[in-house]
Write a protein that holds these residues in place. Structure first.
Motif, PDB file in Angstrom:
ATOM      1  N   SER A  52      44.394  -7.396  42.556  1.00 12.34           N
ATOM      2  CA  SER A  52      45.099  -6.581  41.516  1.00 12.34           C
ATOM      3  C   SER A  52      45.780  -7.476  40.646  1.00 12.34           C
ATOM      4  O   SER A  52      45.698  -8.465  40.816  1.00 12.34           O
ATOM      5  CB  SER A  52      46.108  -5.812  42.566  1.00 12.34           C
ATOM      6  OG  SER A  52      46.945  -6.735  43.390  1.00 12.34           O
ATOM      7  N   LYS A  53      46.367  -6.714  39.554  1.00 13.50           N
ATOM      8  CA  LYS A  53      47.098  -7.222  38.679  1.00 13.50           C
ATOM      9  C   LYS A  53      48.401  -6.482  38.109  1.00 13.50           C
ATOM     10  O   LYS A  53      48.450  -5.492  38.482  1.00 13.50           O
ATOM     11  CB  LYS A  53      46.166  -7.128  37.101  1.00 13.50           C
ATOM     12  CG  LYS A  53      45.040  -8.160  36.989  1.00 13.50           C
ATOM     13  CD  LYS A  53      44.727  -7.962  35.640  1.00 13.50           C
ATOM     14  CE  LYS A  53      43.496  -9.206  35.266  1.00 13.50           C
ATOM     15  NZ  LYS A  53      42.494  -8.660  34.231  1.00 13.50           N
ATOM     16  N   PRO A  54      49.394  -7.506  37.906  1.00  8.65           N
ATOM     17  CA  PRO A  54      50.759  -6.712  37.443  1.00  8.65           C
ATOM     18  C   PRO A  54      50.541  -5.603  36.541  1.00  8.65           C
ATOM     19  O   PRO A  54      49.561  -5.829  35.556  1.00  8.65           O
ATOM     20  CB  PRO A  54      51.667  -7.806  37.054  1.00  8.65           C
ATOM     21  CG  PRO A  54      50.827  -9.030  37.339  1.00  8.65           C
ATOM     22  CD  PRO A  54      49.600  -8.762  37.476  1.00  8.65           C
ATOM     23  N   HIS A  55      51.137  -4.362  36.448  1.00  4.78           N
ATOM     24  CA  HIS A  55      50.777  -3.417  35.529  1.00  4.78           C
ATOM     25  C   HIS A  55      51.761  -2.770  34.975  1.00  4.78           C
ATOM     26  O   HIS A  55      51.933  -2.436  33.725  1.00  4.78           O
ATOM     27  CB  HIS A  55      50.293  -2.260  36.630  1.00  4.78           C
ATOM     28  CG  HIS A  55      49.931  -0.875  35.772  1.00  4.78           C
ATOM     29  ND1 HIS A  55      49.027  -0.818  34.719  1.00  4.78           N
ATOM     30  CD2 HIS A  55      50.374   0.397  35.934  1.00  4.78           C
ATOM     31  CE1 HIS A  55      48.871   0.228  34.342  1.00  4.78           C
ATOM     32  NE2 HIS A  55      49.706   1.144  35.143  1.00  4.78           N
ATOM     33  N   TYR A  89      56.475  -3.497  35.006  1.00  3.63           N
ATOM     34  CA  TYR A  89      57.944  -4.091  35.324  1.00  3.63           C
ATOM     35  C   TYR A  89      58.932  -3.323  35.029  1.00  3.63           C
ATOM     36  O   TYR A  89      59.017  -2.890  33.833  1.00  3.63           O
ATOM     37  CB  TYR A  89      57.700  -5.442  34.992  1.00  3.63           C
ATOM     38  CG  TYR A  89      57.132  -6.604  35.485  1.00  3.63           C
ATOM     39  CD1 TYR A  89      57.293  -7.137  37.021  1.00  3.63           C
ATOM     40  CD2 TYR A  89      55.898  -7.274  35.052  1.00  3.63           C
ATOM     41  CE1 TYR A  89      56.592  -8.112  37.146  1.00  3.63           C
ATOM     42  CE2 TYR A  89      54.907  -8.148  35.571  1.00  3.63           C
ATOM     43  CZ  TYR A  89      55.580  -8.631  36.667  1.00  3.63           C
ATOM     44  OH  TYR A  89      54.837  -9.576  37.129  1.00  3.63           O
ATOM     45  N   GLU A 132      58.001  -4.433  40.925  1.00  6.32           N
ATOM     46  CA  GLU A 132      56.620  -4.880  40.111  1.00  6.32           C
ATOM     47  C   GLU A 132      55.730  -3.777  40.532  1.00  6.32           C
ATOM     48  O   GLU A 132      55.448  -3.855  41.953  1.00  6.32           O
ATOM     49  CB  GLU A 132      56.393  -6.049  40.675  1.00  6.32           C
ATOM     50  CG  GLU A 132      55.198  -6.786  39.874  1.00  6.32           C
ATOM     51  CD  GLU A 132      54.251  -7.708  40.651  1.00  6.32           C
ATOM     52  OE1 GLU A 132      54.165  -8.875  40.170  1.00  6.32           O
ATOM     53  OE2 GLU A 132      54.123  -7.375  41.948  1.00  6.32           O
ATOM     54  N   ARG A 181      51.700  -2.980  40.866  1.00 10.63           N
ATOM     55  CA  ARG A 181      50.357  -3.537  40.449  1.00 10.63           C
ATOM     56  C   ARG A 181      49.413  -2.541  40.172  1.00 10.63           C
ATOM     57  O   ARG A 181      49.598  -1.499  40.959  1.00 10.63           O
ATOM     58  CB  ARG A 181      50.069  -4.719  41.642  1.00 10.63           C
ATOM     59  CG  ARG A 181      50.979  -5.745  41.692  1.00 10.63           C
ATOM     60  CD  ARG A 181      50.676  -6.757  42.890  1.00 10.63           C
ATOM     61  NE  ARG A 181      49.599  -7.604  42.388  1.00 10.63           N
ATOM     62  CZ  ARG A 181      49.800  -8.760  41.721  1.00 10.63           C
ATOM     63  NH1 ARG A 181      51.172  -8.966  41.157  1.00 10.63           N
ATOM     64  NH2 ARG A 181      48.716  -9.537  41.392  1.00 10.63           N
ATOM     65  N   ARG A 182      48.243  -3.091  39.925  1.00  8.58           N
ATOM     66  CA  ARG A 182      46.955  -2.156  39.720  1.00  8.58           C
ATOM     67  C   ARG A 182      45.968  -2.814  40.237  1.00  8.58           C
ATOM     68  O   ARG A 182      45.549  -3.865  39.872  1.00  8.58           O
ATOM     69  CB  ARG A 182      46.852  -1.962  38.261  1.00  8.58           C
ATOM     70  CG  ARG A 182      45.876  -0.728  37.886  1.00  8.58           C
ATOM     71  CD  ARG A 182      45.928  -0.383  36.442  1.00  8.58           C
ATOM     72  NE  ARG A 182      45.026   0.817  36.167  1.00  8.58           N
ATOM     73  CZ  ARG A 182      43.743   0.849  35.797  1.00  8.58           C
ATOM     74  NH1 ARG A 182      43.158  -0.263  35.974  1.00  8.58           N
ATOM     75  NH2 ARG A 182      43.433   2.163  35.789  1.00  8.58           N
ATOM     76  N   GLY A 202      53.519  -4.270  45.182  1.00  9.89           N
ATOM     77  CA  GLY A 202      53.110  -5.484  45.956  1.00  9.89           C
ATOM     78  C   GLY A 202      54.257  -6.125  46.563  1.00  9.89           C
ATOM     79  O   GLY A 202      55.340  -5.740  46.521  1.00  9.89           O
TER      80      GLY A 202
END
Ligand SMILES: [Zn+2]
Length: 286
Positions: free
Chosen positions: A11-14, A16, A21, A23-24, A34
């Protein structure tokens, strides 16, 4: 943390905001908070949100009366005589209406604050609430005709583990009814919530909402859980006066009430994917 809809570890930060936070999932697009999201650990703020939420019993009764009417319509039969399990009983409004409708009700509610409210508002539920988190294997298999979880899955650490266990708890012909918030267009909806001062400190979503579903990821989640939707639709939040009163702690400002009527008449909120996602589902054929 793995994706709550498909289990992928990638997953990646999406998004903030403050210490939240979101994530996606890179495999399926599911959004979730997360372990790095400190917002989800702010129990004081979260319990405050619950405290305000459980206080509006009258609005919850109105909301749930509509919900049960719709449920009976979807099932094509009245609810009396059904063995019903509710996961996340909240303040007990839905449980009390189910009892009144003649259902054999069992509720699961791990949060003391909610159980205390349910005991005070609906004492008839006292003996019917299990004071634990849902766990697979906690209840005898095949013992329910209907399992309900409304506004619950998004709060769970592992919603897929819960949903995957539901088919085994159903008697033959049994059904599951689930509702989760539709978090499509979160960048838009989140900023609107922040502007309206919702969720205490100005978060884009409830800090305890760990899983943020859209219609697509909810459909995927159901499939991965072994559930086949018989119906998957949206119910209005912005155009529902009871939901708006609960969301604004009983006293929405006049411009919000006017906007709510606008959405009720135009159904524009549903077009914008800003409702609650609801499904009646049955176990998928194996
Ligand atoms: Zn995923």
């Amino acid at each position: 943390m793995s994706c709550p809809a498909c289990g992928s570890p990638d997953s990646k930060p999406h998004f903030y905001r403050l210490d939240m936070e979101i994530r996606r999932c890179e495999a399926c697009g599911m959004m979730f908070q997360g372990p790095g999201s400190a917002a989800r650990l702010d129990r004081e703020l979260i319990e405050n949100i619950y405290r305000e939420y459980v206080g509006h019993a009258q609005q919850h009764l109105l909301l749930n009366a509509d919900r049960l009417e719709r449920l009976a319509r979807l099932l094509g039969r009245p609810l009396n005589g059904l063995r019903v399990l509710e996961i996340g009983a909240g303040n007990g409004a839905l449980g009390s209406l189910l009892l009144k409708a003649g259902a054999d009700y069992t509720g699961i509610e791990p949060l003391p604050l909610c159980r205390e409210a349910a005991g005070r508002l609906f004492p008839e539920l006292a003996a019917r609430l299990i004071p634990e988190k849902f766990q697979p294997g906690q209840l005898p298999p095949g013992s329910f005709d209907l399992i309900l979880a409304t506004d619950t899955l998004e709060h769970m650490e592992d919603p897929l583990l819960c949903a995957t266990a539901l088919p085994g708890l159903l008697a033959p012909g049994g059904k599951v009814y689930l509702e989760v918030p539709n978090e499509a267009l979160l960048w838009f909806k989140g900023r609107l919530r922040i502007a309206l001062g919702m969720y205490g400190r100005g978060y884009p979503t409830n800090p305890e909402h760990l899983s943020l579903f859209t219609r697509r990821t909810f459909g995927l989640f159901l499939r991965n859980a072994g559930l086949k939707p018989l119906a998957l639709f949206q119910d209005s939040v912005w155009g529902n006066p009871s939901r708006i009163k609960i969301a604004f702690n009983g006293a929405p400002p006049p411009h919000i009430l006017a906007a709510s009527w606008f959405f009720r008449l135009t159904r524009l909120d549903l077009l914008l994917q800003q409702g609650v996602l609801a499904t009646l589902a049955e176990p998928a054929a194996r």
